[in-house]
Design a protein around this motif. Structure first.
Motif, PDB file in Angstrom:
ATOM      1  N   THR A  61      -8.733   8.793  -6.639  1.00 48.90           N
ATOM      2  CA  THR A  61      -8.660  10.257  -6.665  1.00 48.90           C
ATOM      3  C   THR A  61      -9.554  10.809  -7.769  1.00 48.90           C
ATOM      4  O   THR A  61      -9.825  10.124  -8.770  1.00 48.90           O
ATOM      5  CB  THR A  61      -7.202  10.715  -6.882  1.00 48.90           C
ATOM      6  N   MET A  62      -9.998  12.035  -7.592  1.00 46.21           N
ATOM      7  CA  MET A  62     -10.889  12.675  -8.560  1.00 46.21           C
ATOM      8  C   MET A  62     -10.126  13.476  -9.616  1.00 46.21           C
ATOM      9  O   MET A  62     -10.706  13.891 -10.613  1.00 46.21           O
ATOM     10  CB  MET A  62     -11.866  13.611  -7.830  1.00 46.21           C
ATOM     11  N   VAL A  63      -8.836  13.711  -9.418  1.00 45.49           N
ATOM     12  CA  VAL A  63      -8.052  14.498 -10.372  1.00 45.49           C
ATOM     13  C   VAL A  63      -7.618  13.616 -11.525  1.00 45.49           C
ATOM     14  O   VAL A  63      -7.658  12.379 -11.445  1.00 45.49           O
ATOM     15  CB  VAL A  63      -6.824  15.139  -9.689  1.00 45.49           C
ATOM     16  N   ASP A  64      -7.201  14.249 -12.627  1.00 45.42           N
ATOM     17  CA  ASP A  64      -6.732  13.462 -13.765  1.00 45.42           C
ATOM     18  C   ASP A  64      -5.358  12.882 -13.475  1.00 45.42           C
ATOM     19  O   ASP A  64      -4.701  13.236 -12.481  1.00 45.42           O
ATOM     20  CB  ASP A  64      -6.719  14.300 -15.043  1.00 45.42           C
ATOM     21  N   PHE A  65      -4.912  11.998 -14.373  1.00 48.58           N
ATOM     22  CA  PHE A  65      -3.674  11.263 -14.098  1.00 48.58           C
ATOM     23  C   PHE A  65      -2.474  12.192 -14.010  1.00 48.58           C
ATOM     24  O   PHE A  65      -1.586  11.987 -13.166  1.00 48.58           O
ATOM     25  CB  PHE A  65      -3.423  10.202 -15.174  1.00 48.58           C
ATOM     26  N   ARG A  66      -2.403  13.202 -14.857  1.00 46.70           N
ATOM     27  CA  ARG A  66      -1.247  14.090 -14.851  1.00 46.70           C
ATOM     28  C   ARG A  66      -1.090  14.771 -13.499  1.00 46.70           C
ATOM     29  O   ARG A  66       0.003  14.823 -12.932  1.00 46.70           O
ATOM     30  CB  ARG A  66      -1.391  15.145 -15.955  1.00 46.70           C
ATOM     31  N   LYS A  67      -2.173  15.298 -12.954  1.00 55.44           N
ATOM     32  CA  LYS A  67      -2.092  15.947 -11.648  1.00 55.44           C
ATOM     33  C   LYS A  67      -1.747  14.936 -10.560  1.00 55.44           C
ATOM     34  O   LYS A  67      -0.970  15.234  -9.641  1.00 55.44           O
ATOM     35  CB  LYS A  67      -3.416  16.635 -11.335  1.00 55.44           C
ATOM     36  N   PHE A  68      -2.320  13.744 -10.669  1.00 56.53           N
ATOM     37  CA  PHE A  68      -1.992  12.683  -9.706  1.00 56.53           C
ATOM     38  C   PHE A  68      -0.514  12.330  -9.772  1.00 56.53           C
ATOM     39  O   PHE A  68       0.159  12.192  -8.745  1.00 56.53           O
ATOM     40  CB  PHE A  68      -2.854  11.460 -10.004  1.00 56.53           C
ATOM     41  N   TRP A  69       0.020  12.206 -10.980  1.00 58.00           N
ATOM     42  CA  TRP A  69       1.421  11.840 -11.175  1.00 58.00           C
ATOM     43  C   TRP A  69       2.352  12.913 -10.607  1.00 58.00           C
ATOM     44  O   TRP A  69       3.293  12.614  -9.873  1.00 58.00           O
ATOM     45  CB  TRP A  69       1.700  11.629 -12.659  1.00 58.00           C
ATOM     46  N   TYR A  70       2.100  14.171 -10.925  1.00 54.49           N
ATOM     47  CA  TYR A  70       2.978  15.240 -10.455  1.00 54.49           C
ATOM     48  C   TYR A  70       2.868  15.433  -8.943  1.00 54.49           C
ATOM     49  O   TYR A  70       3.845  15.805  -8.284  1.00 54.49           O
ATOM     50  CB  TYR A  70       2.662  16.541 -11.191  1.00 54.49           C
ATOM     51  N   GLY A 111       0.780  -1.226   0.000  1.00 48.92           N
ATOM     52  CA  GLY A 111       0.000   0.000   0.000  1.00 48.92           C
ATOM     53  C   GLY A 111       0.810   1.274   0.000  1.00 48.92           C
ATOM     54  O   GLY A 111       0.233   2.363  -0.044  1.00 48.92           O
ATOM     55  N   ILE A 112       2.151   1.199   0.042  1.00 50.26           N
ATOM     56  CA  ILE A 112       2.991   2.396   0.067  1.00 50.26           C
ATOM     57  C   ILE A 112       3.955   2.342  -1.118  1.00 50.26           C
ATOM     58  O   ILE A 112       4.778   1.428  -1.226  1.00 50.26           O
ATOM     59  CB  ILE A 112       3.775   2.503   1.388  1.00 50.26           C
ATOM     60  N   TYR A 113       3.819   3.315  -2.013  1.00 48.61           N
ATOM     61  CA  TYR A 113       4.655   3.392  -3.207  1.00 48.61           C
ATOM     62  C   TYR A 113       5.478   4.664  -3.164  1.00 48.61           C
ATOM     63  O   TYR A 113       4.970   5.737  -2.820  1.00 48.61           O
ATOM     64  CB  TYR A 113       3.801   3.391  -4.488  1.00 48.61           C
ATOM     65  N   SER A 114       6.750   4.561  -3.505  1.00 48.34           N
ATOM     66  CA  SER A 114       7.620   5.741  -3.574  1.00 48.34           C
ATOM     67  C   SER A 114       8.217   5.835  -4.967  1.00 48.34           C
ATOM     68  O   SER A 114       8.412   4.822  -5.649  1.00 48.34           O
ATOM     69  CB  SER A 114       8.732   5.664  -2.514  1.00 48.34           C
ATOM     70  N   LEU A 115       8.497   7.056  -5.381  1.00 46.01           N
ATOM     71  CA  LEU A 115       8.996   7.316  -6.729  1.00 46.01           C
ATOM     72  C   LEU A 115      10.444   7.782  -6.686  1.00 46.01           C
ATOM     73  O   LEU A 115      10.873   8.461  -5.754  1.00 46.01           O
ATOM     74  CB  LEU A 115       8.147   8.380  -7.412  1.00 46.01           C
ATOM     75  N   GLN A 116      11.169   7.416  -7.726  1.00 48.41           N
ATOM     76  CA  GLN A 116      12.543   7.880  -7.934  1.00 48.41           C
ATOM     77  C   GLN A 116      12.555   8.748  -9.171  1.00 48.41           C
ATOM     78  O   GLN A 116      12.020   8.356 -10.212  1.00 48.41           O
ATOM     79  CB  GLN A 116      13.479   6.682  -8.107  1.00 48.41           C
ATOM     80  N   GLN A 117      13.152   9.934  -9.067  1.00 48.57           N
ATOM     81  CA  GLN A 117      13.241  10.826 -10.217  1.00 48.57           C
ATOM     82  C   GLN A 117      14.663  11.361 -10.341  1.00 48.57           C
ATOM     83  O   GLN A 117      15.366  11.521  -9.342  1.00 48.57           O
ATOM     84  CB  GLN A 117      12.261  11.993 -10.078  1.00 48.57           C
ATOM     85  N   PRO A 118      15.108  11.633 -11.572  1.00 50.70           N
ATOM     86  CA  PRO A 118      16.462  12.195 -11.735  1.00 50.70           C
ATOM     87  C   PRO A 118      16.478  13.660 -11.319  1.00 50.70           C
ATOM     88  O   PRO A 118      15.558  14.419 -11.628  1.00 50.70           O
ATOM     89  CB  PRO A 118      16.717  12.040 -13.235  1.00 50.70           C
ATOM     90  N   VAL A 119      17.509  14.044 -10.594  1.00 53.24           N
ATOM     91  CA  VAL A 119      17.668  15.445 -10.188  1.00 53.24           C
ATOM     92  C   VAL A 119      18.804  16.114 -10.951  1.00 53.24           C
ATOM     93  O   VAL A 119      19.076  17.298 -10.735  1.00 53.24           O
ATOM     94  CB  VAL A 119      17.914  15.550  -8.671  1.00 53.24           C
ATOM     95  N   ALA A 150       2.317  12.928  -6.798  1.00 49.47           N
ATOM     96  CA  ALA A 150       3.117  11.834  -6.237  1.00 49.47           C
ATOM     97  C   ALA A 150       4.604  12.101  -6.410  1.00 49.47           C
ATOM     98  O   ALA A 150       5.416  11.806  -5.526  1.00 49.47           O
ATOM     99  CB  ALA A 150       2.732  10.516  -6.912  1.00 49.47           C
ATOM    100  N   LEU A 151       4.961  12.706  -7.544  1.00 46.76           N
ATOM    101  CA  LEU A 151       6.364  13.018  -7.797  1.00 46.76           C
ATOM    102  C   LEU A 151       6.852  14.104  -6.846  1.00 46.76           C
ATOM    103  O   LEU A 151       7.989  14.061  -6.361  1.00 46.76           O
ATOM    104  CB  LEU A 151       6.520  13.474  -9.248  1.00 46.76           C
ATOM    105  N   HIS A 152       6.000  15.058  -6.551  1.00 46.09           N
ATOM    106  CA  HIS A 152       6.359  16.141  -5.640  1.00 46.09           C
ATOM    107  C   HIS A 152       6.582  15.621  -4.226  1.00 46.09           C
ATOM    108  O   HIS A 152       7.556  15.982  -3.553  1.00 46.09           O
ATOM    109  CB  HIS A 152       5.259  17.205  -5.640  1.00 46.09           C
ATOM    110  N   ASP A 153       5.685  14.747  -3.754  1.00 44.01           N
ATOM    111  CA  ASP A 153       5.788  14.218  -2.385  1.00 44.01           C
ATOM    112  C   ASP A 153       6.781  13.073  -2.291  1.00 44.01           C
ATOM    113  O   ASP A 153       7.281  12.781  -1.201  1.00 44.01           O
ATOM    114  CB  ASP A 153       4.421  13.743  -1.902  1.00 44.01           C
TER     115      ASP A 153
END
Length: 564
Positions: free
Chosen positions: A545-554, A492-500, A556-559
């Protein structure tokens, strides 16, 4: 006093040292050379201060000219400075390291400079290990591979194993041809990796096997919790271990378990344990007992420590089971399973092993008195039978309330070791072996003769290691701070990795390399798109969630983390 009648007339005598020095002062206390006038013109041209300064400078120049200092290049300002960027101001990004640690990365002018814990992560709560903080050093390590390499193929014996630079397109074309040939001949393509804790990486491996049917995935860890998972599976039918609530335990008994030093999710466990060791709240202060064969961080922090071999620890736990069973009148214990170890009581055991029997009595009293609030742990190195005994004792004490069954420690693929791979390699069944950021030659002491039985050997690594020797290809991969990925350590807990930061060298992400071989063509953002597509199809629908995927993705990426 002089006595001219009995002593020679030319000799002088003094009654004391003071009389001697006082007489000397009358004729002059200092020599004439000291009393000469001070003349600046007669001083040497170089002062002592200037001499020491020149000596220090010359030594510094000599040392600087003897080292292998690397030019770090020029510092170039922004051509078109972004609105959000100000010189000297730090920008933070949430990301995840390859071991699943959720981190907050501090950057300045586009360069990562510091790694700290992500305070928004529900498990880590901003805590990470010193190894995670030091991970940033690997990004700037000058020993990183900077270009793809291939075996020279020289006809000269001395140069035949030399590695020369190549380009990615040529390497990809040759490797794809080798993979297709292996499938055609029915020989094995072995991918050797560490634990798979990324759902998207697991999907990638499944797609790779679908594209190349003879491929097999071998995963291993030198230090793992396989024995604990096997014992849990035999007891409860699943290998997914529940997380433990160390912060709720009044009594902790650790058998060869270094949960404060090397085993498990150490930053989380240290935080939980420390929350119950507040000297200003003695009513809720926990007590730690440790039985171990060698000193560990957990043993050093224990209130009572028993130095026992693993065999003696097995004997002790069954004696404790007998004592607890008698006090609680628990008839559910299988007496046949403990008869071998129940020939002596705790007093006899203590005397035989040089332990104060009062300490073992304290332990048993504490476990019984704190039923439902005590926790017994077994270390990774102990056998399955010991883990089963620990499960039995926890069940007798009704300690299952300290297990969080809603947050399971899961693996995307079970560890299967490399024993089957070694057998197939020995029998000449392996056409291609791909080291997926691992070093099996060193970890398992594989001989050169055995390793060279593989047809084509490929290493995807950041730096050279023992498994790169005699390889056909050595491909440089991105650092974690240059990569995309996701991780799922707890259910139930997912974390994201992004290039900085963009890749510093001519490297590629290891998952993107495999994806390029699957599709036959590499693109720079192929794994980023692959990751987003999986999240849109598998994660987003269950997020509610009620938001579209793009907002959901960003978001999750922010947090850096989402909890479903």
């Amino acid at each position: 006093m002089n006595n001219n009648n009995s002593l020679e007339p030319n000799k002088e005598f003094w009654k004391s040292v003071n009389e001697f020095y006082n007489g000397r002062a009358e004729t002059g206390e200092f020599p004439d050379s000291v009393k000469e006038e001070f003349e600046v013109e007669k001083l040497p041209p170089m002062s002592r201060r200037k001499f020491v300064a020149l000596l220090g400078a010359s030594s510094a120049f000599a040392l600087a000219s003897c080292n292998n200092y690397r030019d770090k290049g020029e510092i170039i300002s922004y051509n078109d400075k972004p609105e959000y960027a100000n010189y000297g101001d730090s920008i933070y990004y949430a990301s995840t390291l390859n071991d699943g640690s959720s981190v907050l990365i501090k950057t300045r002018e586009g360069r990562p400079i510091k790694i700290d814990g992500n305070p928004d992560h529900p498990i880590f709560n901003g805590k990470i290990s010193s190894q995670a903080q030091a991970n940033i050093l690997g990004l700037y390590d000058p020993d990183r591979l900077q270009n793809p390499l291939k075996k020279s193929g020289s006809k000269l014996i001395l140069n035949k194993d030399d590695m020369i630079k190549t380009d990615w397109a040529s390497a990809d074309a040759e490797i794809i041809s080798k993979l297709n040939s292996a499938v055609s001949s029915g020989k094995e393509i072995a991918i050797i990796t560490h634990s798979v804790i990324s759902p998207t990486q697991k999907k990638l491996f499944d797609d790779f096997v679908a594209k190349f049917p003879t491929a097999k995935i071998y995963s291993y860890e030198l230090h793992n919790d396989n024995n604990s998972r096997l014992a849990w599976r035999d007891s409860f039918g699943t290998e997914d271990l529940p997380s433990v609530k160390l912060e709720d335990a009044k009594i902790i008994l650790a058998f060869e378990s270094d949960f404060l030093g090397t085993e498990g999710n150490v930053p989380v466990q240290v935080r939980q344990f420390a929350s119950k060791r507040n000297v200003e709240d003695l009513d809720n202060f926990s007590r730690l007992y440790s039985a171990e064969s060698a000193m560990s961080m957990t043993g050093m922090n224990a209130d009572y420590r028993f130095r026992l071999s693993p065999e003696k620890q097995m004997e002790l736990i069954f004696i404790i089971i007998d004592e607890v069973s008698a006090r609680l009148q628990n008839v559910a214990v299988g007496q046949n399973s403990v008869k071998k170890y129940s020939n002596s009581n705790y007093r006899q055991f203590a005397n035989a092993n040089g332990i104060d029997e009062k300490k073992i009595k304290y332990l048993i009293d504490d476990l019984v008195a704190n039923k439902e609030k005590s926790l017994v742990l077994a270390g990774e190195k102990l056998p399955v039978a010991m883990h089963k005994a620990v499960i039995l004792l926890n069940t007798m004490l009704n300690n299952n309330k300290l297990f969080n069954f809603s947050e399971l420690n899961i693996l995307q693929k079970p560890l299967n070791g490399i024993n089957d791979f070694v057998d197939n390699l020995r029998n000449g069944k392996v056409a291609v072996v791909i080291n997926f950021d691992v070093n099996p030659v060193f970890h398992f002491n594989l001989s050169n003769e055995l390793w060279n039985k593989a047809g084509t050997k490929i290493s995807l690594v950041e730096m050279h290691n023992e498994s790169c020797k005699n390889n056909d290809f050595v491909l440089p991969i991105n650092h974690a701070l240059e990569s995309w990925n996701d991780f799922n350590l707890r259910s139930g807990i997912y974390s994201l990795q992004q290039p900085v930061i963009a890749p510093l060298y001519d490297t590629r992400q290891k998952e993107a390399i495999l994806l390029g071989w699957i599709s036959g063509a590499y693109s720079e953002n192929n794994y980023h798109k692959y990751l987003m597509d999986r999240w849109e199809k598998e994660v987003y629908p269950i997020a509610g969630t009620m938001v579209d995927f793009r907002k959901f993705w960003y978001s999750a990426l922010h947090d850096g983390v989402i909890q479903l």
